[in-house]
Write a protein that holds these residues in place. Structure first.
Motif, PDB file in Angstrom:
ATOM      1  N   SER A  41       0.839  -1.200   0.000  1.00  0.00           N
ATOM      2  CA  SER A  41       0.000   0.000   0.000  1.00  0.00           C
ATOM      3  C   SER A  41       0.872   1.247   0.000  1.00  0.00           C
ATOM      4  N   TYR A  42       0.332   2.325  -0.517  1.00  0.00           N
ATOM      5  CA  TYR A  42       1.104   3.566  -0.668  1.00  0.00           C
ATOM      6  C   TYR A  42       1.742   4.004   0.640  1.00  0.00           C
ATOM      7  N   GLU A  43       0.997   3.917   1.711  1.00  0.00           N
ATOM      8  CA  GLU A  43       1.476   4.461   2.979  1.00  0.00           C
ATOM      9  C   GLU A  43       2.378   3.506   3.748  1.00  0.00           C
ATOM     10  N   SER A  44       2.554   2.273   3.274  1.00  0.00           N
ATOM     11  CA  SER A  44       3.271   1.261   4.059  1.00  0.00           C
ATOM     12  C   SER A  44       4.708   1.657   4.389  1.00  0.00           C
ATOM     13  N   PHE A  45       5.433   2.200   3.418  1.00  0.00           N
ATOM     14  CA  PHE A  45       6.817   2.594   3.687  1.00  0.00           C
ATOM     15  C   PHE A  45       6.857   3.784   4.638  1.00  0.00           C
ATOM     16  N   ILE A  46       5.909   4.698   4.489  1.00  0.00           N
ATOM     17  CA  ILE A  46       5.836   5.855   5.387  1.00  0.00           C
ATOM     18  C   ILE A  46       5.608   5.395   6.824  1.00  0.00           C
TER      19      ILE A  46
END
Length: 272
Positions: A170-175
């Motif tokens: 998901s887009y936010e996973s690394f954040i």
């Protein structure tokens, strides 16, 4: 004779006072029923998206004159303050619509203060009063969120969990992975710089830059808040009942919601 007239006047005055009191009580009951009807009607109409009601609050408190693309937000903004808060009461939420001057500015200031305190000297994408976050609403509000998944293998995608891993997250996973480690004191010293580089913040299109800054503000508020022991229920937009955060407008309001509830409200409650 004068005594009789005076007595009649007192009697008539008493009757009028009772009549006016009954009239006031009827008006109050009628008003209460009208407020209840409007609140129940709103919840019923938008029941499938009821988890987004906290975002309706943010829409009204941020700018109730803005033409939001989602009808639910526009309709909520058109209701009276009493009806709005009755909706929240019926939903069992502790959130309330109230006047908050410079709400967005206060939210950005609160997030910036968290960064300054926890990661002094690191980069910040919230310059110019958080313009990239604000543009998520003002420039791209009705557009779909541009990036949903990224090429990233999280540390926990190993063993049995790796069997169905398709190479994306998901887009936010690394954040969230970087921030969670850094707020525990285990990640990079300059986590925001790392994230800006990974998400190509300085070179990507503006809408993607807005998405990055808005998601980052959301999770800085979550990890940097001091409300772990709070018993307040402000809602959980997104995963509550299957509703989706699908547009940049939704994303903006979600970020404001997290900044407001985790940082601004907590600061106010701490002063009480």
């Amino acid at each position: 004779m004068a005594i009789v007239i005076a007595g009649l006047q007192l009697w008539q005055s008493g009757r009028m006072e009772k009549f006016e009191r009954r009239q006031d009580e009827r008006d109050e009951r009628r008003h209460a029923e009208e407020v209840k009807t409007r609140a129940v009607s709103f919840i019923s109409k938008h029941y499938a998206d009821r988890g987004l009601i906290p975002l309706c609050v943010m829409a009204a408190m941020h700018d109730d004159l803005h033409y939001y693309s989602r009808e639910m937000y526009r309709e909520f903004c058109c209701m009276t303050l009493e009806v709005q808060n009755r909706v929240l009461e019926y939903c069992g939420l502790d959130l309330r619509v109230m006047e908050e001057k410079r709400l967005f500015e206060r939210c950005i200031e609160a997030v910036t203060d968290v960064l300054s305190a926890r990661f002094p000297g690191d980069e910040s994408p919230f310059y110019d009063d958080g313009k990239y976050v604000l543009r998520s609403l003002e420039c791209y509000g009705d557009e779909k969120i541009p990036v949903e998944r990224i090429d990233y293998r999280p540390p926990y995608a190993v063993g049995p969990l790796a069997a169905n891993f398709d190479g994306t997250s998901s887009y936010e996973s690394f954040i969230t992975d970087v921030l969670s480690e850094s707020f525990r004191g285990e990640g990079p010293e300059r986590p925001i710089s790392v994230l800006e580089c990974e998400y190509d913040f300085g070179r990507t299109s503006e809408i993607k830059a807005c998405q990055f800054a808005t998601v980052l503000a959301q999770y800085i508020a979550i990890y940097g808040g001091k409300d772990d022991d709070s018993d307040k229920d402000y809602g959980a937009p997104g995963p509550y009942a299957g509703e989706t955060i699908s547009t940049m407008e939704d994303l903006f309001l979600l970020a404001v919601f997290e900044m407001y509830t985790h940082l601004v409200l907590q600061e106010k409650e701490a002063k009480v």
